[in-house]
Structures are given as structure tokens and as C-alpha cells.
Design a protein around this motif. Structure first.
Motif: not given
Length: 963
Positions: A193-198, A218-219, A228-235
């Protein structure tokens, strides 16, 4: 020939929002009829030679900028993905299978399945969706397993925990979208599982794009895009998120400019900058022919390829041109344009249109009412915006028009420096005068003294109006002091101009220059004549007829001519450098009625086109220096009625697909196969229809051919020898490609082989010897003939002598013959006499014997018996025989003597019998002569045979005759 590994020139990373919002990029659409395939196109890629490959419903499509080819997959299964792998192999993912395609192999043999080599427990899968390559390993991704292939064998099989939704290969890492789990990646043979991939659990991911510092973009299909900035996902961008969610994103890629291309299911294509701000929006009827985008690919020339649900589009992103046409709500042919106060005005044959220049939409052009019809010019004079129209003269104000004059046919306007409040208007029939009245113009009068159509006019520093007529010449017009009439001086061929045709006048750098059908002229006031302009004439060929010139605020001079479109770029030292290559893309597209260009601002120009306008912006990219290849695509042997394919563009050698000809693969052909057809192309996709080709066949042609758009060359009845066919291409930007070559050998016919030449030499030597022999023999024959003639003369004399002797001998012989014949006659007479005599006597003897038998008188019988005895004595007399024998031996060469000597025991009677047999007398005749019966003759013959010692097989008479 070594293939060029193309230089990928990156488009400038700056955004082009200042340009792209004014129009749409150039696009070309290929329908299913064009490429003869299925409607859906799932993946597009390109090989090192520049060929485009498309995974299509009906197989693998190949495009070389000239024609499409299709490689079928067994069972006709749909192809989902295509990837150019190591050694040039074309790996494909298809329904229920995967493998690679070898274009050089014959049809039916050009697909190799790799799935068929899997163990049975892995072979039953439905779909191979993606195929990736990390430089060594190849990943075949199905919805059940991921198969890893390396060094011609499968090294691993990965089984995801949940059925994958999609696959992505980013930064040399395989990502798997498992809806029940989230976003996973392959690490040491295991999906993790990718980091926070869930975060993406239950969300289909359509594309993953790498960003700087290992960040990701990621689209998703309908949930927007995230970073993905290495820490979290943002719009990624909230403004575009809603639009992308409704559009349903199918695919996205990053372009070489740094912009993003986003293909959607129902809203076409978005081009954004790196922050998600829309630069272009293309949809059906607005740059595209189909609203569904399944695949995207940017080729090595900066063109964006779009695979649709029905068809394929190619968008020219790396050119400095966009088109403003009916798809931008601007119908008609373009004639003039003007940018004033951030409003872009464009005039067509349908009327006048405008739009704010900063409006980012490619559409939104609005029609100005009451301008329906032909627009000729849009001019700004002293802050007044003027319109030249077929219906008359108009002033534009607040996007409305006011009529200044209803006189038909207003071409253009010029201001008078000596009368700042006056404007002169050129019409179909002379000149009109207007006076400024506040914020408008007022019609004053039609000027007297000149009624020519006045379309092209400029004013010199003296205030004189120079008007050029397309086929009459040049007019210098001076207004009188009352401004009600003019005086005119005419200039033509007598005044130094090459002719009176195709003359135009332009104001460049504050002075007037005159273009003609040959070169550029200026006017010499002192001599009152036209002279070639020393400065500008060097930039144009003697046959270049300039139809338009205009200078931008930076001093660059844009021009149109009969065979060139370009710009003279002003250098820092005040000189100019000519640039035409990139403008070749406009050839065939511009308005050929009244050619026009309008400078909008520094390095921005709008050109009147056959369909709308074409906007040039220098910051838009320059593809004119891109390297490309010419390619020999196919070679056919055309000797037989049915052409046979001998080369299909590639070689498959030791597992490697290459277009380079191995030295050991040089083809040899019999002399009976000495005719060929070469088909070639150049995979350069901008203005592909204008690509030209040049070829040469070494050992046959003396020089390169002329440039031609033909892509086929045939050679027939080539002689034996080694040939090298070379071809090169010149694209629309006059860039010449590298050459492609093909070397082949035609074997000599048997009568021109070394053995034949040796045999021929031997035959020639034999012939020479034969000639000498013939001459020598002729000499000898002549000598022999001479000797024979001499001998003949001698022989003739001898013959004459012998002839005389022979005549004498002949006479003697004839005499002897006469004597023999006389003897024969005597012999015959004697023999007949004997026969007659004996016959008569025998007859008498018979009668007497009969009387004796009938008589009873003994005395009579006695007397008659005495007579009988005398008769027998007479018959038995040998006198006649002796006389006969003498004559017989004379005729028959002493026959009786020779016979008696040889057979001394013969009786006289047997000697007589022998003589009669030699005379070939019959038995009856012999009986009469011998006075015996026929039976007695037979008995005598028998006794004679015994004395002559003859066998039973020997014929007595033949022996006698031959003796």
C-alpha cells in the motif's frame, strides 16, 4: 544506414496564455476510413524512427505521415496497449493474450504470443490492459496477474489481493489501483500500500504524473485531481475540479512545455498550465471531431496525438500559430484585423467581429451589427476607428458602427500630415475627403480629378498621396489648396519600373518603398525615377512579388510574397535577418484574394486566411529546426505481373528489430528480377502533405532527382551490378532529413558471367584460329586448284589420246562382237537345224514303227526295219555334233574343253547334255537333240550331277551356267 535518434526539442516552459486564448491550435483528424481500423484507440506511442503506433480495436495501427498500415492479431482481438521495448520490439496487450509484433515479417507471421508460453494455470485470463518496460523487465498487466518478463523468459508472477482497476508506471515504479484496497505499488515482488494510498479506496485512478521532488499529480475519473507532496494529498486546482468531475477524466499527460493535457469521456480535451489554469479547451466542433478522449501522446516534435472513441486527432502544439475560424464563432474568409484597447477586431467577407484580447476562451467572438458583407480594412487614425466596407465608409465606436458615407466600395483610409483634421478615403471610383468633427468624421466631398480604384495608398513626408494600382502603375496625387480636387502624376515602365503590374506601396522606417513583380524599388526625387532599393532588394529574389509588408513596434518587418511568407527580424545593430522557415506552415492556408497581414503588437501578427485568421505569436515555439528521417517503407520487385514485396521497412535480426541494413543481408536478385518499386516517406507530421522527396540510385542515376511530393519511384530493366538507393526528405520548414539507403545486387545473366566471358574469349580465339585456318585452307585450295587445272589440262590431253585408243579398241571389240554374234547366229541356226532334223526323223521313225506294228506282211516289216536301222545310224552320227561343238566353244570360251579337262570321266552324251544345259534349253528340247525320252533326260541329269560331285542343294543348271 544508421537511424537518427531524434533530438527532442522542448517547447518553452513559459505559458502561452497571451497567445492561445485567441484561437485554436492546428488539428488534423483521421477517421476510421482513413486508417481502416476500429473506432476506439486505446494507446498511442512512437518508435525511434518517428513512426506512430496505435493500439486499436482492430489491431496495431502504424502511421508514417504518408499512409496507415494495420497489423492484425490472431482471432481479431482488441488491442489495449502498445509499448516500444528493448531492441525495437513492439510489445502489445490484447484481449486474452499479450506478446510482440514484428513489422518486417509476412502477414500472419508478424505476431508472437508470449502468453502461450505461460503455465496452464495462468493462461486463462480475459484482458491484458497495460504493458510497461523499465529498461530491463517488461510488465504485462492483466486483471488477474502481473507477469514479469526478462531475458526472453518469465521471471515472476504477481497476484494482486484484489482485482486491479488500472495500472500506472511512474518513476520506474509500477502502481496498481485496487479499488477495495487503494493505491499500491510493486516493491521486491510484492504489492504494498502506497503511503496513505487508502485515500483512493473506491476511487478509480486514471493517470499518475510525476512532479519535481518525487511529488505526484494523480487524476481520478470523476473525483478531480490531487497532488502528493510526500506527506499528504491535496486538491490540485479547486476551480477545475468540478469541471473535471463532470467531464470524467480518462487520461492525462504532462507536455514538454510543462502544461497538462487532460482527456475526458464527454467533454473533450483540456490543456492547462502546471497549476491547472486552462489554456485551451477543445471539444467537438471546437477543435475536435469527437468529444471522447481515450488516450494522449506527445510525439518527439511536440504534436499532441489524441485517441478518440471514434478516430484519431493530432494537434500541433509546438508551432507559433493558432487559427481563429468558424469554430471560434468567426465565419468567413479573413481580410483585416486590428488590436485596439485590448479589443481584437477581425473583418471577414461576412462582416466585422470582435472580442476582448485577454478573454481566455478560444470562442466568444461577437458580431458587430450592421456590418454584414465584405470588410476590406480596419484603421485607427488619431484615435478614430474606421471601417472600410463594400457598403461604404463606417466608424466603429463602442462595438457599434456609424455610417460615414454610402458610396459603395471603401478600400482604406490615410491621414494628411499637412491637414491633421482631414482624412482621405480610397474607394472603387476615386477618393473621398472627410473632416474630423470631435469624436467622429464628417463626409466633405468626393475629390475631383481622379476616378481610379484606390485600394493601396500611403502618404509621403511632403503630404503627397502615392496610390498603386494592381495592373496600371503608380499615381502621385497632390491636393490643391482648396482641398476639392487633385493633380496626378503617373509613373510606369517608362519611369524605371519593370512593368505596370503588381506594384504596391508600403511605409517602412518612415519612408516609402515600392514592391514590384521582380524586386523592391524606392523613388528618387532628384531624377524623378524609380530605382532598386539598395537596402531591401537584397532580401528578395528577382521573381518575388511582395503583396504585403508591415512593421511591428520592434521594427520587425512582416511580409507576404508570391512564394514566401516571413519576417525581417531587426537586429541590435539596425540590420535585418530574414526568417521564412516557420512561416512555411501557412502556405496554402492564406487568403489568396486580397492578401493581408495585420500587426497586433510586438511579435504578434494576424494573417487573413481562407477560413478566418491565423494568429502568429513568436513565443509559441519554433519547430523549423527539428531533425527527422526519411524512410524507405517498402520495396517491391515488379518484374512479374504480380508485384512481390522484398522489403517492408525493417529487419528482424537476432531478436532485434532494426531499420539498419546488416552488411550480410544485402539482397541479391537474378537478372530476370531487375525491376523495382521503392515506396518511402518521412515521419514529420506538421504539413505532411507538403513534404518533398529527393532520390538517387547510385550506379544508375548521375545526380539527385528534383524535389517532388511523390512517395514512389520505379526502376525497370536495371543492368547487373551493385546499386544503392538513397532517399531524403524536405519538410514544410525546408529542413532536409537524413538519408535512408538500401543496397542490393543484380546478378549478371549467364551470358555476361565471367565464365561466359572466358567462354566467349575462347570462342573468339577459336574463331580467329578458324579464320586463319580458313584463309590458309583457301590458299591451299587455290594452289591445289591451280595444280588440278594443270593436271586437268594434261589429263585432258591424255584423255584425248586414250579416247583415240579406246575408239580403236571399241571398233575392234565391235568387230569381235559382230563375229561372236555371227557365230551365235550360226550356232543357233545349227542347233535349230539339228532340232528340226531330229524331230523330223523321229516323226518318220514313229510312223514307220506304227506301220510295222499294223502290217502283217513279213517282207514289208523286214524292209521297214532296215529303214529304221538306217534312221538310227543317221541320228547317231556325230558329224553334226562336232560341227556344233566347234561353234559352241567359240561362243562359250572353250566350255566343252574346260569341262572335259576338269571332269575327264564325262561321256560324250553327258558333254552334250552339259552344253545344252548351258544354252538354257528345256528338257523336252534336250530330249529331241539326244534322241531320248524326257524321262531319259532326267536320268541323264542325275548321272551328270553325280559325276560333277554336286550336293543336293546345288542347282545343276546354275553350276553349268557359271562354269
Amino acid at each position: 544506414m544508421g537511424r537518427l535518434l531524434f533530438l527532442f526539442l522542448f517547447i518553452s516552459t513559459q505559458t502561452i496564455s497571451g497567445q492561445n486564448s485567441k484561437g485554436l491550435p492546428f488539428t488534423k483528424y483521421f477517421s476510421t476510413q482513413d486508417y481502416e481500423g476500429g473506432i476506439q484507440n486505446w494507446t498511442i506511442t512512437q518508435n525511434n524512427d518517428g513512426l506512430i503506433y496505435v493500439a486499436n480495436n482492430f489491431g496495431l495501427l502504424e502511421y508514417d505521415a504518408n499512409s496507415w498500415d494495420r497489423y492484425m492479431i490472431p482471432n481479431g482481438t482488441k488491442m489495449r496497449d502498445v509499448m516500444i521495448g528493448p531492441k525495437g520490439k513492439i510489445y502489445v496487450a490484447v484481449q486474452g493474450d499479450f506478446g510482440y509484433v514484428i513489422p518486417s515479417m509476412p502477414e500472419g507471421e508478424n505476431y508472437v504470443s508470449l502468453a502461450d508460453s505461460l503455465p496452464d494455470q495462468y493462461r486463462n485470463f480475459d484482458e491484458t490492459w497495460k504493458v510497461f518496460n523499465d529498461g530491463q523487465k517488461i510488465y504485462f498487466c492483466t486483471f488477474r496477474q502481473i507477469f514479469i518478463y526478462e531475458n526472453d523468459q518469465f521471471i515472476d508472477v504477481i497476484e494482486p489481493q484484489f482485482p486491479p482497476e488500472n495500472f500506472h508506471f511512474v518513476n520506474n515504479r509500477l502502481f496498481v489501483n485496487e479499488l477495495e484496497y487503494g493505491l499500491t505499488y510493486l516493491d521486491n515482488g510484492e504489492l504494498k500500500l502506497f503511503d496513505q494510498g487508502d485515500f483512493f479506496k473506491g476511487i478509480p485512478i486514471t493517470s499518475i504524473i510525476p512532479l519535481a521532488n518525487n511529488h505526484l499529480l494523480i487524476f481520478t475519473d470523476s473525483h478531480g485531481a490531487y497532488t502528493w507532496n510526500g506527506v499528504k494529498f491535496d486538491v490540485w486546482n479547486n476551480e477545475i475540479k468540478e469541471a473535471l468531475s463532470k467531464a470524467v477524466v480518462n487520461t492525462a499527460i504532462r507536455l514538454s512545455s510543462g502544461n497538462m493535457a487532460i482527456g475526458t469521456q464527454n467533454q473533450g480535451l483540456y490543456i492547462t498550465d502546471s497549476n491547472g489554469e486552462v489554456q485551451y479547451y477543445l471539444n467537438k466542433g471546437n477543435g475536435l471531431n469527437n468529444r471522447t478522449v481515450l488516450s494522449l501522446f506527445e510525439d518527439i516534435y511536440g504534436n499532441l496525438w489524441v485517441g478518440h472513441n471514434n478516430g484519431i486527432s493530432v494537434i500541433e502544439m509546438n508551432i507559433p500559430f493558432t487559427i481563429i475560424s468558424e469554430q471560434s464563432n468567426l465565419p468567413g474568409t479573413g481580410y483585416d484585423g486590428l488590436l485596439v484597447d485590448d479589443i481584437l477586431y477581425l473583418g471577414t467577407n461576412n462582416g466585422l467581429y470582435f472580442k476582448p484580447f485577454t478573454d481566455k476562451s478560444a470562442q466568444n467572438f461577437s458580431f458587430i451589427p450592421n456590418t454584414t458583407g465584405q470588410v476590406y480594412s480596419i484603421k485607427e487614425i488619431d484615435n478614430l476607428l474606421l471601417l472600410g466596407h463594400h457598403l461604404g465608409a463606417f466608424q466603429i465606436k463602442d462595438q457599434q458602427v456609424n455610417e460615414l458615407s454610402d458610396i459603395l466600395g471603401t478600400w482604406t483610409y490615410v491621414e494628411l500630415p499637412n491637414h491633421p483634421d482631414m482624412v482621405v478615403c480610397g474607394t472603387y471610383k476615386g477618393l473621398l475627403l472627410f473632416r474630423r468633427d470631435g469624436e467622429t468624421l464628417k463626409f466633405v466631398r468626393k475629390l475631383k480629378g481622379f476616378d481610379e480604384s484606390s485600394r493601396v495608398m500611403e502618404v509621403d513626408s511632403n503630404g503627397d498621396i502615392w496610390m498603386t494600382h494592381g495592373y496600371k502603375g503608380v499615381y502621385r496625387i497632390k491636393l490643391n489648396d482648396a482641398l476639392d480636387s487633385v493633380t496626378v502624376d503617373f509613373y510606369g515602365q517608362k519611369n524605371g519600373l519593370p512593368s505596370n503590374n503588381l506594384i504596391n506601396v508600403w511605409k517602412i522606417n518612415g519612408r516609402l518603398i515600392f514592391s514590384t513583380e521582380t524586386t523592391v524599388f524606392s523613388f528618387n526625387e532628384q531624377t524623378d525615377r524609380f530605382e532598386p532599393d539598395k537596402y531591401f532588394s537584397e532580401f528578395f529574389d528577382n521573381n518575388a512579388s511582395l503583396s504585403f509588408m508591415e512593421q511591428d513596434p520592434m521594427g520587425n518587418i512582416y511580409f507576404l510574397s508570391t512564394d514566401e511568407i516571413g519576417v525581417l527580424i531587426k537586429q541590435s545593430n539596425g540590420t535585418y535577418e530574414k526568417n521564412t522557415k516557420v512561416f512555411n506552415r501557412l502556405k496554402g492556408l492564406l487568403n489568396d484574394d486580397l492578401q493581408n497581414l495585420s500587426v497586433l503588437s510586438s511579435n504578434q501578427v494576424v494573417y487573413g486566411a481562407k477560413e478566418g485568421f491565423i494568429l502568429y505569436s513568436k513565443s509559441g515555439g519554433d519547430p523549423s529546426n527539428l531533425s527527422f528521417n526519411a524512410m524507405i517503407r517498402r520495396i517491391y520487385n515488379t518484374t512479374n505481373p504480380t508485384d512481390s514485396l522484398v522489403f517492408s521497412g525493417y529487419y528482424y535480426d537476432d531478436g532485434e528489430l532494426t531499420s539498419d541494413l546488416p552488411a550480410e543481408r544485402v539482397s541479391e536478385y537474378d537478372y530476370s528480377q531487375n525491376s523495382f518499386r521503392f515506396e518511402y516517406s518521412a515521419p514529420f507530421y506538421q504539413g505532411a502533405n507538403s513534404t518533398q522527396y529527393q532520390y538517387i540510385l547510385e550506379n544508375h542515376d548521375d545526380e539527385w532527382s528534383a524535389w517532388s511530393e511523390s512517395t514512389i519511384k520505379e526502376y525497370t530493366n536495371l543492368k547487373e551490378g551493385t546499386y544503392t538507393f538513397k532517399v531524403r526528405a524536405k519538410n514544410i520548414y525546408d529542413q532536409i532529413s537524413e538519408e535512408d539507403t538500401y543496397t542490393f545486387v543484380i546478378i549478371s545473366p549467364w551470358y555476361r558471367t565471367p565464365l561466359a566471358y572466358i567462354s566467349g574469349a575462347g570462342f573468339l580465339m577459336f574463331l580467329v584460329i578458324g579464320v586463319f585456318y580458313f584463309i590458309d585452307k583457301k590458299h591451299k585450295n587455290e594452289k591445289r586448284l591451280m595444280e588440278l587445272n594443270q593436271k586437268k589440262a594434261i589429263n585432258q590431253k591424255e584423255f584425248q589420246l586414250r579416247s583415240s585408243v579406246e575408239k580403236i579398241e571399241q571398233l575392234e571389240k565391235e568387230k569381235l562382237q559382230s563375229q561372236v554374234e555371227s557365230k551365235n547366229k550360226e550356232l543357233a541356226t545349227s542347233t535349230m537345224h539339228l532340232l528340226n532334223k531330229n524331230s523330223f526323223i523321229n516323226s518318220i521313225k514313229h510312223n514307220i514303227s506304227s506301220i510295222i506294228k499294223r502290217s502283217n506282211n513279213q517282207e514289208v516289216k523286214k524292209e521297214l526295219n532296215k529303214i529304221m536301222v538306217n534312221i538310227d545310224k543317221n541320228i547317231a552320227s556325230d558329224e553334226d555334233w562336232d560341227h556344233f561343238a566347234i561353234h559352241f566353244d567359240q561362243v562359250h570360251g572353250d566350255f566343252t574343253k574346260r569341262l572335259k579337262d576338269s571332269f575327264p570321266k564325262l561321256t560324250p552324251q553327258e558333254m552334250k547334255l552339259s552344253a545344252y544345259l548351258r544354252m538354257n534349253l528345256s528338257t523336252k528340247e534336250i530330249a529331241h537333240l539326244l534322241n531320248i525320252s524326257v524321262r531319259g533326260v532326267e536320268i541323264a541329269r542325275y548321272r551328270l550331277r553325280k559325276k560333277l560331285d554336286l550336293d543336293r542343294s546345288d542347282n545343276l543348271q546354275e553350276f553349268i551356267l557359271k562354269y
